[in-house]
Enzyme design. Sequence first.
Site, PDB file in Angstrom:
ATOM      1  N   HIS A   1       0.849  -1.191   0.000  1.00  0.00           N
ATOM      2  CA  HIS A   1       0.000   0.000   0.000  1.00  0.00           C
ATOM      3  C   HIS A   1       0.882   1.237   0.000  1.00  0.00           C
ATOM      4  O   HIS A   1       1.850   1.319   0.778  1.00  0.00           O
ATOM      5  CB  HIS A   1      -0.909   0.001   1.231  1.00  0.00           C
ATOM      6  CG  HIS A   1      -1.870  -1.141   1.271  1.00  0.00           C
ATOM      7  ND1 HIS A   1      -3.228  -0.981   1.091  1.00  0.00           N
ATOM      8  CD2 HIS A   1      -1.681  -2.476   1.468  1.00  0.00           C
ATOM      9  CE1 HIS A   1      -3.828  -2.161   1.183  1.00  0.00           C
ATOM     10  NE2 HIS A   1      -2.907  -3.089   1.411  1.00  0.00           N
TER      11      HIS A   1
ATOM     12  N   HIS B   1     -10.832   1.386  -8.239  1.00  0.00           N
ATOM     13  CA  HIS B   1     -10.102   2.614  -7.951  1.00  0.00           C
ATOM     14  C   HIS B   1     -10.003   3.431  -9.235  1.00  0.00           C
ATOM     15  O   HIS B   1      -9.763   2.869 -10.315  1.00  0.00           O
ATOM     16  CB  HIS B   1      -8.697   2.321  -7.430  1.00  0.00           C
ATOM     17  CG  HIS B   1      -8.685   1.598  -6.124  1.00  0.00           C
ATOM     18  ND1 HIS B   1      -7.633   0.811  -5.709  1.00  0.00           N
ATOM     19  CD2 HIS B   1      -9.605   1.525  -5.133  1.00  0.00           C
ATOM     20  CE1 HIS B   1      -7.899   0.302  -4.533  1.00  0.00           C
ATOM     21  NE2 HIS B   1      -9.088   0.715  -4.159  1.00  0.00           N
TER      22      HIS B   1
ATOM     23  N   LYS C   1      12.175  -0.698 -33.169  1.00  0.00           N
ATOM     24  CA  LYS C   1      11.040  -1.003 -34.053  1.00  0.00           C
ATOM     25  C   LYS C   1       9.978   0.062 -33.832  1.00  0.00           C
ATOM     26  O   LYS C   1       9.453   0.208 -32.731  1.00  0.00           O
ATOM     27  CB  LYS C   1      10.478  -2.385 -33.765  1.00  0.00           C
ATOM     28  CG  LYS C   1       9.444  -2.826 -34.801  1.00  0.00           C
ATOM     29  CD  LYS C   1       8.981  -4.245 -34.554  1.00  0.00           C
ATOM     30  CE  LYS C   1       8.113  -4.723 -35.724  1.00  0.00           C
ATOM     31  NZ  LYS C   1       7.002  -3.816 -36.024  1.00  0.00           N
TER      32      LYS C   1
END
Length: 874
Positions: free
Chosen positions: A118, A180, A567
Amino acid sequence: MAGTAGQTVDVGGHRLKVTNLDKVLYPATGTTKGDVLAYLAAVADVMLPHCANRPATRKRWPDGVEGQVFFQKNAGQGMPSWVRTRRIEHKHSANDYVLVNDLATLTWLGQTASLELHVPQWQFGRTGTHLNPDRLVLDLDPGPGAGLPECAEVARFARRILQGMGLDPFPVTSGSKGIHLYAALDGSQDAAAVSAVAHELARYLEAEHPDLVVSDMKKSLRGGKVLLDWSQNNGNKTTIAPYSLRGREHPTVAAPRTWDELDDPDLHHLDADEVVARVRATGDPLTALTSGHLAALEPTPERMATFERKGGPASGRTEQADRLEKYRSMRDAAKTPEPVPADAPPTSEGMSFVIQEHHARRLHWDFRLEHDGVLVSWALPKGEPTDPKKNHLAVQTEDHPLAYGSFEGFIPKGEYGAGEVTIWDAGTYELEKWRDGEEVIVTLHGEQHGTRRLALIHTGGRGGKDEENSWLIHLMVPRQDRGARGGGGAEDGEEAPGLPSAARSSPLPPDPPRPGASSPSSASSSSAAPASATPSRARTDWRPMLASPGIPSDFADGADAWAFEMKWDGFRSLVEVSAGSVRLVSRSGKDITVTYPELQAVAEQVPAEALPVVLDGEIVALDAQGRPSFRRLQQRANIAKPADVAAARRKVQVDLMVFDVLETGGRSLAKRRYDERREILEDLLGAAHAPVHVPPAFDGDLDAAMGTSKQLGLEGVVAKRRDSTYLVGRRSQQWLKLKHTRSQEVVVVGWRPGHGDRSHLVGSLLLAVPDDGRLVYVGRVGSGFTDAERRDLVAELGRIERSTPAAAGVPREDAADARWVSARRVGEVVYGEWTGPGEDDSDDVPLGKLRHPVWKGWRRDKSPDEVVVENPEV
């Protein structure tokens, strides 16, 4: 239990003991600690940017998720010495928080069964300052009787409000119950101000949708509703980090999602295996959330105290020479966004460094070390060396102000060093030796590229005005390894390994120009035509040489035989340059000149004596971070009317990445080796400027090239044999393409409508590829589209409808409500994997099906007969 004794592993140069790898942490699924470590390694590249420099709070399950959980803030005992921490003084205690900045730290956390990480919405700055929040978060938490569908609906409401505020939110299914929403901030507001805005937004949505949204934490108010928790923007609060596992029955993940996915009626929380497959196929949907600037060199009390000690007004010390006088004389503060301080710098004792990627006349990297109040600077034309046996040139430039350590942006055309500057790496360094004008030895501790030991050796150059500026930069053996490799380094009075013994007196190869300096631009003498004549074209039927799919084992014979180029995600084009004009030809031979009028600028950058010239390159559209965006490029494709082209050009500009030259002065270069053509190209366009670019090639280092490509957000690399000739219009094993994600060009053969109130839109496209002279079905793609694109598809595909499928092997359930179209359109998808033959309901599927495909865009530059199976892996 097997594996209890453990083993010592090397992770990013750090040694770590891992134990009990077969210990089951998730009994319901049999997921072991070894599986957890494998997951963390697989997602580290996308997870670490969302955790870096943020104090991490951990939830640990040493005995598995059915055992006791430990909530831990302090780093604690047993932490390896190389794990970075920062201290926070709380009201009644002080804790040293772990900074999850690298894979080694992430692995150690997994070893300690720290399943949940967290972090707050703010970061520590480089000197330990608490920065303002760089992101806003809203936690949508469903109450009893509500679930993900209700959270998704509230997320859409919140999205409209945030977009009206100029913010672009990103959804993350939390892996627990809800969703969220994150939005990037510019760091101009403190946590209290951000919390106030989030609280007001929550109250507004509660008032507008009282039957669905609640902003009060009381559980009694949450039945059948979604709590819009705004409080996690408080500077003392944390949120589960994106890509973190959850300590629940199953190994679910806080997984970034797309807005299209939130419309899926089967929306569910993803587990670790699903997330790994998505990351491999599509990368990180949250990339834009971490694209802000790095922290500045903050004016901490320690730094200000240094000013007082070292000659500030309080000391009475005699003022030293202004080390920024030259820097200031070369810049106009009214015209450049670079910091241009008015006063002489005070001395300092800071130990910061920064390496900036600088797209000036020629791409180079600026290496800067904080020393005595300024950033002492060198330009590195080829960047840092990655091999101790290969030294790179370093050209010392003027000292820069400390504030330049956080500078990123565009230096305007016409100003010194004009071009884009971005931070490639930054951090602190340990000083081993500093002899002004002679030798510098440092150990860098980078935030992006880890720890390495470098020596800068003044060579004296080869004479002339730049003699005093010529240095070599050398990658040194780490100090702890010196004994094992035969003795000390340069600071012991010995030559640094790999450094030529006569480096200080030996002539160097011709130097690239200093950043911002002018450089003559001329074609190779072997290919340029006399100025008095205009040669005719060598041939008019040029077609691009094509690369074959490759894998790392293809380079078992040694990477030194190959050059590695980035690329580019765009449209391949041959560029025919004649006197005053440019003609662009697509891979299929179509003239696309009118579609990209800004690329007529190529004519101004090719020397007249080299005409006519034919170049090979890629047309790209760069996003705000300077990365090619195929989705943006779609807005410029297939347009020919001048008014339409002008309107599209106002929204999206294009650039040209040139990587080969096929003809100069009327002479074909097709039979020349790659290295020869590359040298001619760099002579021809070495001073090119936007919108024309000659990207650098990597010399014999696949890992470094792939790492750089991934960091820049590119598709992968193209490896080209140094002795290869140019095979016109042919696919060859002499050129190999290696991608970070699996992608496949496909032919669209039909579509299925959406469900419910989306039945008027395209729900999914039905896809096929050629196989043995026929089209075979390979699955359907339903994600990666915006609603506007789904509406446009209905109209576009409606013009080419047919009554029967053009592909074989379409399963009954996919054909049930399908609307068939002629096989004329080519698109591209990224995907997780292919199923094997026989794993599908239809027996007529020799290649299997694409799993978890995501739409990337139309390939309007290609026809169906050009589609090839990249790598079915069956």
